[in-house]
Write an enzyme that holds these catalytic residues in place. Structure first.
Site, mmCIF file in Angstrom:
data_model
loop_
_atom_site.group_PDB
_atom_site.id
_atom_site.type_symbol
_atom_site.label_atom_id
_atom_site.label_comp_id
_atom_site.label_asym_id
_atom_site.label_seq_id
_atom_site.Cartn_x
_atom_site.Cartn_y
_atom_site.Cartn_z
ATOM 1 N N LYS A 38 0.990 -1.348 0.014
ATOM 2 C CA LYS A 38 -0.131 -0.123 0.005
ATOM 3 C C LYS A 38 0.952 1.276 -0.004
ATOM 4 C CE LYS A 38 -2.583 3.477 1.556
ATOM 5 N NZ LYS A 38 -2.003 4.491 1.103
ATOM 6 N N GLY A 79 6.372 5.521 8.221
ATOM 7 C CA GLY A 79 5.699 6.834 8.038
ATOM 8 C C GLY A 79 5.743 7.514 9.352
ATOM 9 N N SER A 80 4.537 8.333 9.794
ATOM 10 C CA SER A 80 4.787 9.229 10.600
ATOM 11 C C SER A 80 4.403 8.421 12.123
ATOM 12 C CB SER A 80 3.558 10.147 10.828
ATOM 13 O OG SER A 80 2.215 9.581 10.577
ATOM 14 N N VAL A 123 0.644 7.651 12.983
ATOM 15 C CA VAL A 123 0.080 6.450 12.339
ATOM 16 C C VAL A 123 0.712 5.314 12.795
ATOM 17 C CG1 VAL A 123 -0.293 5.511 9.909
ATOM 18 C CG2 VAL A 123 -0.821 7.818 10.327
ATOM 19 N N GLY A 124 1.947 5.354 13.069
ATOM 20 C CA GLY A 124 2.891 3.786 13.536
ATOM 21 C C GLY A 124 2.068 3.496 14.889
ATOM 22 N N GLU A 181 9.007 1.927 11.358
ATOM 23 C CA GLU A 181 9.885 3.172 11.232
ATOM 24 C C GLU A 181 9.298 4.642 10.998
ATOM 25 O OE1 GLU A 181 12.936 2.239 11.577
ATOM 26 O OE2 GLU A 181 12.921 0.052 10.608
ATOM 27 N N CYS A 187 13.605 11.122 6.359
ATOM 28 C CA CYS A 187 13.471 11.038 7.931
ATOM 29 C C CYS A 187 14.722 11.082 8.817
ATOM 30 C CB CYS A 187 12.995 9.584 8.146
ATOM 31 S SG CYS A 187 14.045 8.229 7.302
ATOM 32 N N GLN A 229 1.655 19.238 3.066
ATOM 33 C CA GLN A 229 3.048 19.459 3.632
ATOM 34 C C GLN A 229 3.422 20.870 3.592
ATOM 35 O OE1 GLN A 229 4.493 17.035 5.294
ATOM 36 N NE2 GLN A 229 6.623 17.516 4.220
ATOM 37 N N GLU A 281 8.798 17.115 14.520
ATOM 38 C CA GLU A 281 9.156 16.897 13.301
ATOM 39 C C GLU A 281 8.626 17.858 12.145
ATOM 40 O OE1 GLU A 281 8.155 13.297 11.182
ATOM 41 O OE2 GLU A 281 10.125 13.195 10.912
HETATM 42 P P1 NDP Z 1 1.848 8.781 7.073
HETATM 43 O O1 NDP Z 1 2.250 8.075 8.538
HETATM 44 O O2 NDP Z 1 0.865 9.773 7.146
HETATM 45 O O3 NDP Z 1 1.755 7.769 6.041
HETATM 46 C C1 NDP Z 1 2.593 6.614 5.606
HETATM 47 C C2 NDP Z 1 1.814 5.557 5.226
HETATM 48 O O4 NDP Z 1 0.689 5.091 6.223
HETATM 49 C C3 NDP Z 1 0.954 5.985 4.090
HETATM 50 O O5 NDP Z 1 0.975 4.795 2.898
HETATM 51 C C4 NDP Z 1 -0.495 6.166 4.574
HETATM 52 O O6 NDP Z 1 -1.441 5.974 3.407
HETATM 53 C C5 NDP Z 1 -0.641 5.009 5.465
HETATM 54 N N1 NDP Z 1 -1.658 5.146 6.378
HETATM 55 C C6 NDP Z 1 -2.144 6.249 6.885
HETATM 56 N N2 NDP Z 1 -3.003 6.079 7.720
HETATM 57 C C7 NDP Z 1 -3.134 4.707 8.052
HETATM 58 C C8 NDP Z 1 -3.874 3.907 9.032
HETATM 59 N N3 NDP Z 1 -4.719 4.387 9.594
HETATM 60 N N4 NDP Z 1 -3.683 2.643 8.818
HETATM 61 C C9 NDP Z 1 -2.726 2.048 8.058
HETATM 62 N N5 NDP Z 1 -1.711 2.861 7.019
HETATM 63 C C10 NDP Z 1 -2.040 4.191 7.255
HETATM 64 O O7 NDP Z 1 3.384 9.415 6.849
HETATM 65 P P2 NDP Z 1 3.832 10.075 5.422
HETATM 66 O O8 NDP Z 1 3.535 9.385 4.354
HETATM 67 O O9 NDP Z 1 3.408 11.442 5.603
HETATM 68 O O10 NDP Z 1 5.329 10.072 5.700
HETATM 69 C C11 NDP Z 1 6.174 10.916 6.315
HETATM 70 C C12 NDP Z 1 6.624 10.382 7.531
HETATM 71 O O11 NDP Z 1 7.378 9.145 7.377
HETATM 72 C C13 NDP Z 1 7.592 11.303 8.371
HETATM 73 O O12 NDP Z 1 6.960 11.380 9.570
HETATM 74 C C14 NDP Z 1 8.947 10.711 8.197
HETATM 75 O O13 NDP Z 1 9.730 10.933 9.383
HETATM 76 C C15 NDP Z 1 8.579 9.085 8.057
HETATM 77 N N6 NDP Z 1 9.730 8.486 7.698
HETATM 78 C C16 NDP Z 1 10.480 7.517 8.287
HETATM 79 C C17 NDP Z 1 11.315 6.948 7.724
HETATM 80 C C18 NDP Z 1 12.133 5.957 8.759
HETATM 81 O O14 NDP Z 1 12.762 5.020 8.148
HETATM 82 N N7 NDP Z 1 12.077 6.083 10.141
HETATM 83 C C19 NDP Z 1 11.655 6.876 6.545
HETATM 84 C C20 NDP Z 1 10.891 7.722 5.582
HETATM 85 C C21 NDP Z 1 9.824 8.385 6.253
HETATM 86 P P3 NDP Z 1 -2.092 7.349 2.890
HETATM 87 O O15 NDP Z 1 -0.862 8.009 2.257
HETATM 88 O O16 NDP Z 1 -3.046 7.051 1.857
HETATM 89 O O17 NDP Z 1 -2.765 8.266 3.911
#
Ligand code: NDP
Length: 482
Positions: A173, A226-227, A230-231, A248, A282, A329, A383
Site C-alpha cells: 500500500k 511513516g509518521s 499512524v505507526g 520506522e 526521515c 506538506q 518533526e
Molecule cells: P503517514 O504516516 O501519514 O503515512 C504513511 C503510510 O501510512 C501511507 O501509506 C499512508 O497512506 C498510510 N496510512 C495512513 N493512515 C493509516 C492507517 N490508519 N492505517 C494504515 N496505514 C495508514 O506518513 P507520511 O506518508 O506522511 O510520511 C512521512 C513520515 O514518514 C515522516 O514522519 C517521516 O519521518 C517518516 N519516515 C520515516 C522513515 C524511517 O525510516 N524512520 C523513512 C521515511 C519517512 P496515505 O498516504 O494514503 O494516507
C-alpha cells in the site's frame, strides 16, 4: 503508466470503480495520474490472493525465489531514467535525487537477496546421545507493506525484497501521494514473471485500506514507514491479532558541532542533510546544536551555503532543491515556521513560500534557518519534515548532548569534532538508532540495520541482517537418529 491495482497478477480497477487524481507538487494544476480509491473489499481480495500464493511461493527454494528477484533487479537497472521521472513527477525531488534513490534501492536489493540466501538456521550440540538439535527459518505468511511518499521507491524495495526472498507474500500500500512510483516498482516484478499473487498492490486511502490490512488477522506481519502517530495506531491494532510489526517513524535529528570541529565540513553536512529532498528525509538534520564559542562562525558558513541553493522544479537541471510533496506538506511547514516566529526564534533566512519564476502553482518553500532557538520551542521538538533548520546554542559538550537527546524522537544523530574522547562519548550517550561522527545525519549503508528508538522506531529494524530476520520465525527440531 498502469493506473490500476495489481491483485493476483492482474492490473484491475477498484471494485467500485472509484478513483482519485494525483497532482504534481511542482505544479498543482497538473494531474499526473488517476488512481483507484480502493475499498475494504479490494484489500480482502489482495489478502486472499497473497494467502493462496503463499503456499507455493514458500515451497520454492531460496535460489528459485532469488531468480525472480534478480530479474526484477536487472529491470530496475535498465529503467532508472523512467522511474526517476515518475518519482520527480509525484514527489517533487530533483531528477538527480530520484536517480540517487533508485541507485540506493539497487544496492540494498542486491544485498538483501544475498542476505536471504545465506540466512541459515543453527545446529547445536544436544544433551542427549543420538539427537540432532537444530533450528530452521520459516516465512511468516502474508505481509502488509505500508510505505511513505518521501522515499517512495527505496522504502518499498527495502521492505519487499527481504519479505519475498524469505518466502513471504506481500501487499504493498503506497502513500496516497506516490501511487505511480509504487506501480513502477510492482511492474518490475510483473515483467520479471513473478508468480501471481506473490506481490499485490493497492492504491487509495491509508485510513481505509491501510487500516483494513492492519486489522485483518490473515496478515502475519506489518512493515510500516511513516509518521509516529499512524505507526502507533498500527501498533495498537496489530496487538489485537498478535501481528508482528516493524515501525520506522519520524525523527528530529541533531547535528552537534563542537568547538574544535572542522566548521566548513560541519556546515556542508548541515546543509546537505537539512535541505536534500527539501528536508523530507526521515534522517534529515533538523537541529544544529552548536557550542557557543563557534556559533556565529558556523551560522555565517551556513548562510553562505544556503545562498547557493537553487529552488525550482525537479526536472530543471539547475535546480538543487525541489518542491515539498503536496499542498498539506506546504501548509503544515509554513505553519511550523509561523510558530517558530511566534515563539521568539530568529528567522535569519527563508521562511516563505517561493512564488517567483513561475513556481507559484507549486509547493516551493525557501530554505529556512532559525537561530536563537531554545530547546523547548516547538521547532526544536516536533518533526517539521521540510527545509527548516533550527540552530540551538550549547554552552559545552555535556549540554549539547542533553539538548540532542531532549526530544521524543531517536532516529539519527551526528557529532562533528576532532576530539576522539568526545566523539566516542557522544556515540555512547546519544539516544538514537544510528549515529555518525564527522558524517552527515542521513548517511547509511545496506549492510547494517536501519531504524530508530524512542518514538522513531519499534520492532526489528530494516536492512542489514535484521531485514530478513524480521520476516522469519525460528522453528526448532530435535531428531533422534540412534
Ligand atoms: P503517514 O504516516 O501519514 O503515512 C504513511 C503510510 O501510512 C501511507 O501509506 C499512508 O497512506 C498510510 N496510512 C495512513 N493512515 C493509516 C492507517 N490508519 N492505517 C494504515 N496505514 C495508514 O506518513 P507520511 O506518508 O506522511 O510520511 C512521512 C513520515 O514518514 C515522516 O514522519 C517521516 O519521518 C517518516 N519516515 C520515516 C522513515 C524511517 O525510516 N524512520 C523513512 C521515511 C519517512 P496515505 O498516504 O494514503 O494516507
Amino acid at each position: 503508466m498502469r493506473e490500476r491495482n495489481y491483485i493476483d497478477g492482474k492490473w484491475i480497477a477498484s471494485a467500485d470503480g472509484a478513483t482519485y487524481d494525483h497532482h504534481n507538487p511542482a505544479d498543482l494544476t497538473q494531474v499526473t495520474g488517476t488512481w483507484p480509491k480502493s475499498t475494504v473489499g479490494d484489500a480482502k481480495s489482495a489478502i486472499q490472493a497473497a494467502g493462496k500464493a503463499f503456499e507455493s511461493w514458500r515451497r520454492l527454494t531460496v535460489y528459485q525465489r532469488a531468480e525472480y528477484l534478480r530479474k526484477a533487479l536487472s529491470l530496475m537497472r535498465e529503467r532508472i531514467d523512467r522511474i526517476a521521472e515518475v518519482i520527480t513527477a509525484e514527489n517533487g525531488k530533483t531528477l538527480t535525487e530520484s536517480g540517487a534513490e533508485i541507485a540506493s534501492a539497487i544496492k540494498e536489493m542486491d544485498y538483501q537477496i544475498n542476505e536471504g540466501i545465506r540466512l541459515g538456521g543453527r545446529i547445536m550440540p544436544s544433551e542427549r546421545e543420538g539427537v540432532l538439535a537444530y533450528s530452521i527459518r520459516v516465512p511468516l505468511g502474508v505481509v502488509a507493506v505500508i510505505s511513505p511518499w518521501n522515499f517512495p521507491f527505496n522504502v518499498p524495495s527495502r521492505k519487499i525484497t527481504p519479505a519475498l526472498i524469505t518466502g513471504n507474500t506481500c501487499i504493498l500500500k503506497p502513500a496516497g501521494l506516490t501511487p505511480g512510483v509504487g506501480a513502477e516498482f510492482v511492474t518490475l516484478f510483473d515483467d520479471a514473471g513473478l508468480p501471481r499473487g506473490v506481490l499485490n498492490f493497492l492504491t487509495g486511502s491509508g485510513a481505509v485500506i491501510g487500516q483494513a490490512l492492519v486489522e485483518n488477522p490473515a496478515i502475519k506481519a506489518i512493515t510500516f514507514t511513516g509518521s509516529t502517530e499512524v505507526g502507533m495506531g498500527i501498533h495498537k491494532a496489530a496487538a489485537d491479532n498478535l501481528t508482528r510489526t516493524q515501525l520506522e517513524m519520524g525523527g528530529k535529528n541533531p547535528l552537534v558541532i563542537l568547538a574544535d570541529a572542522d566548521l566548513e565540513k560541519a556546515a556542508d553536512a548541515a546543509v546537505l542533510a537539512a535541505y536534500a529532498c527539501a528536508g523530507q528525509w526521515c534522517t534529515s538534520t533538523s537541529r544544529a546544536v552548536v557550542e557557543e564559542k563557534v556559533h556565529d562562525d558556523f551560522v555565517a558558513l551556513l548562510l553562505e551555503r544556503v545562498g547557493k541553493i537553487t529552488v525550482g522544479k525537479g526536472t530543471a537541471p539547475q535546480t538543487t532543491m525541489g518542491p515539498v510533496c503536496g499542498k498539506s506538506q506546504l501548509t503544515g511547514i509554513l505553519a511550523c515556521i509561523q510558530k517558530g516566529k511566534d515563539q521568539g526564534a530568529k528567522l535569519i533566512v527563508g521562511g516563505r513560500q517561493t512564488k517567483d519564476n513561475a513556481l507559484g502553482k507549486g509547493c516551493f518553500i525557501e530554505p529556512t534557518i532559525f537561530t536563537d532557538v531554545t530547546a523547548e520551542m516547538m521547532i526544536a521538538q516536533e518533526e517539521i519534515f521540510g527545509p527548516v533548520l533550527s540552530v540551538i546554542k550549547a554552552t559545552d559538550f555535556d549540554q549539547a548532548v542533553e539538548i540532542a537527546n531532549g526530544v521524543t524522537f531517536g532516529l539519527s544523530s551526528s557529532v562533528y569534532t576532532n576530539d576522539l574522547q568526545k566523539a566516542l562519548t557522544f556515540v555512547e550517550r546519544t539516544d538514537v538508532g544510528l549515529t555518525h561522527v564527522n558524517i552527515p545525519t542521513a548517511f547509511k549503508e545496506p549492510q547494517l540495520s536501519f531504524g530508530g528508538v524512542k518514538r522513531s522506531g519499534c520492532g526489528l529494524p530494516e536492512a542489514g541482517d535484521t531485514g530478513v530476520e524480521f520476516f522469519t520465525e525460528h522453528k526448532v527440531a530435535y531428531l533422534k537418529y540412534r
